[in-house]
Design a protein around this motif. Structure first.
Motif, PDB file in Angstrom:
ATOM      1  N   ARG A 122      42.821  24.407   4.002  1.00 16.45           N
ATOM      2  CA  ARG A 122      43.711  25.756   4.573  1.00 16.45           C
ATOM      3  C   ARG A 122      44.653  26.206   3.428  1.00 16.45           C
ATOM      4  O   ARG A 122      45.475  25.301   3.140  1.00 16.45           O
ATOM      5  N   ASN A 123      44.589  27.071   2.904  1.00 20.43           N
ATOM      6  CA  ASN A 123      45.447  27.738   1.921  1.00 20.43           C
ATOM      7  C   ASN A 123      45.770  26.793   0.723  1.00 20.43           C
ATOM      8  O   ASN A 123      46.754  26.580   0.048  1.00 20.43           O
ATOM      9  N   GLY A 124      44.820  26.191   0.099  1.00 23.26           N
ATOM     10  CA  GLY A 124      44.548  25.383  -0.966  1.00 23.26           C
ATOM     11  C   GLY A 124      44.571  23.793  -0.487  1.00 23.26           C
ATOM     12  O   GLY A 124      44.532  22.742  -1.513  1.00 23.26           O
ATOM     13  N   LYS A 125      45.203  23.527   0.601  1.00 22.05           N
ATOM     14  CA  LYS A 125      45.492  22.440   1.064  1.00 22.05           C
ATOM     15  C   LYS A 125      44.111  21.811   1.629  1.00 22.05           C
ATOM     16  O   LYS A 125      43.495  22.193   2.382  1.00 22.05           O
ATOM     17  N   THR A 126      43.649  20.429   1.330  1.00 23.06           N
ATOM     18  CA  THR A 126      42.418  19.792   1.586  1.00 23.06           C
ATOM     19  C   THR A 126      42.543  18.450   2.331  1.00 23.06           C
ATOM     20  O   THR A 126      43.318  17.703   1.607  1.00 23.06           O
ATOM     21  N   ALA A 127      42.036  18.165   3.411  1.00 25.05           N
ATOM     22  CA  ALA A 127      42.205  16.690   4.072  1.00 25.05           C
ATOM     23  C   ALA A 127      41.023  16.610   4.707  1.00 25.05           C
ATOM     24  O   ALA A 127      40.155  17.355   5.157  1.00 25.05           O
TER      25      ALA A 127
END
Length: 422
Positions: A122-127
């Motif tokens: 989401r919004n450039g964050k990945t996990a």
């Protein structure tokens, strides 16, 4: 019982105990220690039980978790090592053939039992987090503590909706939790698809089967994402309250083996974990602890009360001349006996009350230090006052019984012999 209301009686008891302060104090410590152990250990055992009850609150403890494995016996033309799966159609079959089943919740998951998790962004964050496909009824197996929104419902399942309930850690990673950003209605990307967030939950620390890095979507959506058809990773089977869970477990495996042509003697085809059986062992252990506490406390109290008898025997011997004078001036044997018995009861009751008070104080201190410690299974240590008052009644009764020994000895003292004693 007029002796209870005579001022002289209480004055004599006071002077008798005061003249033997050290001896009386040591005797009282024995009885008080027994009551202190009784109250504190019983309360601590109850605190542990309350702690585990709190830990497993909202959790169906009469559950069996079952999954498919591999056969280890050739049967009906099938070779050894055949992979065994669970299917959604098995739910209806099992509920029809085993009336003791209350409900069955199927689940599929990525990120549990050694399997890799699913990438989310989401919004450039990945996990990468655990992704689980669930039924709405799955929330009855382990109830989620929701801090935003709701859990999955039947409409989500039947409509194959792209909705997700996320754990608190996922929320903190993808949303501005410091400003309490509301995630409801906003989306996260899972496996290239957008899912609307409908809820956020906080996992119980030290309990439950989920954690804050888990997300839940409708099982129907999950199976389409991964093309699983009607295959299921595992069943959570909940029995009716009065059912024998071990019997239900055996019958479920028997019916599944019949359906899929698996040898009745094959013990490897289906794996299972009987939570109810393990929970029953724990509750039995806690009851055993409480019983042991009662036994230890009672024996310690008994030892203290016997010590009271010994101290009164010494006191009677030391007061031989005094008792002889009382008898010579007209004191009746019953009055002498009652006086000694009263001393025994006063020492016993006072000691017991002191032990009770200090035991309650200890439990209050333990409660203060463990009240907000969710990781530690200890909560609200209390004692059943019925048990305490029963113990006090037993103490007084024992005090009367053991007090009869020195009392009878005092009654047998002949006035003339007592007056001659040095």
């Amino acid at each position: 019982m007029n002796i209870l209301f005579k001022k002289d009686t209480w004055q004599e008891i006071y002077h008798s105990l005061r003249n033997n302060k050290l001896r009386t104090l040591l005797t009282m410590i024995g009885v008080a220690w027994g009551m202190f152990l009784y109250v504190s250990l019983l309360g601590a055992a109850k605190g542990m039980q309350n702690g585990f009850d709190k830990l497993f609150s909202g959790f169906a403890t009469n559950s069996i978790f079952m999954w498919g494995q591999n056969t280890n016996i050739p049967y009906a033309g099938f070779p050894k090592g055949r992979k065994v799966d669970l299917h959604l159609a098995d739910i209806e079959m099992l509920q029809k053939k085993i009336p003791d089943i209350d409900y069955i919740s199927p689940q599929n998951s990525r990120g549990n039992f050694g399997s890799p998790g699913e990438q989310m962004s989401r919004n450039g964050k990945t996990a990468t987090y655990t992704l689980t496909g669930d039924y709405p009824i799955g929330n009855k197996i382990s109830e989620k503590k929701l801090i935003y929104g709701r859990y999955l419902n039947d409409a989500d399942l039947s409509g194959n909706k792209n909705v997700v309930v996320i754990g608190e850690e996922i929320y903190k990673n993808f949303f501005d939790h410091k400003k309490n950003e509301n995630p409801l209605g906003k989306s996260i990307n899972i496996k290239g698809m957008f899912f609307n967030v409908i809820g956020v939950f906080r996992a119980k620390k030290g309990g439950g089967i989920e954690n804050d890095q888990t997300s839940y979507i409708p099982l129907s959506t999950y199976t389409k994402m991964y093309n699983d058809g009607d295959k299921v990773d595992f069943f959570a089977i909940v029995s009716k309250p009065d059912a024998d869970l071990t019997s239900v477990e055996e019958r479920v495996k028997t019916e599944m083996k019949k359906k899929y042509d698996i040898s009745p003697d094959d013990t490897n085809a289906y794996g299972s974990f009987n939570l109810g059986k393990e929970f029953a062992k724990f509750t039995g252990f806690m009851k055993g602890m409480q019983l042991l506490t009662i036994i230890v406390g009672t024996l310690t109290i008994l030892a203290g009360v016997i010590a009271i008898s010994n101290i009164l025997l010494i006191t009677v011997k030391e007061r031989t001349k005094e008792i002889g004078i009382r008898r010579a001036i007209g004191a009746k044997p019953a009055e002498v006996r009652n006086q000694i018995l009263m001393e025994s009861v006063v020492i016993t009751l006072t000691s017991g009350m002191l032990g009770f008070i200090f035991g309650i104080l200890l439990l209050m201190i333990l409660d203060i230090f463990t009240r907000n410690q969710d990781e530690f299974p200890f909560y609200n240590p209390t004692v059943d006052y019925t048990n305490v008052f029963s113990a006090m009644a037993v103490m007084v009764t024992l005090g009367l019984i053991v007090g009869m020994i020195p009392a009878q000895r005092a009654v047998k003292i002949r006035p003339i012999e007592a007056l001659r004693s040095e």
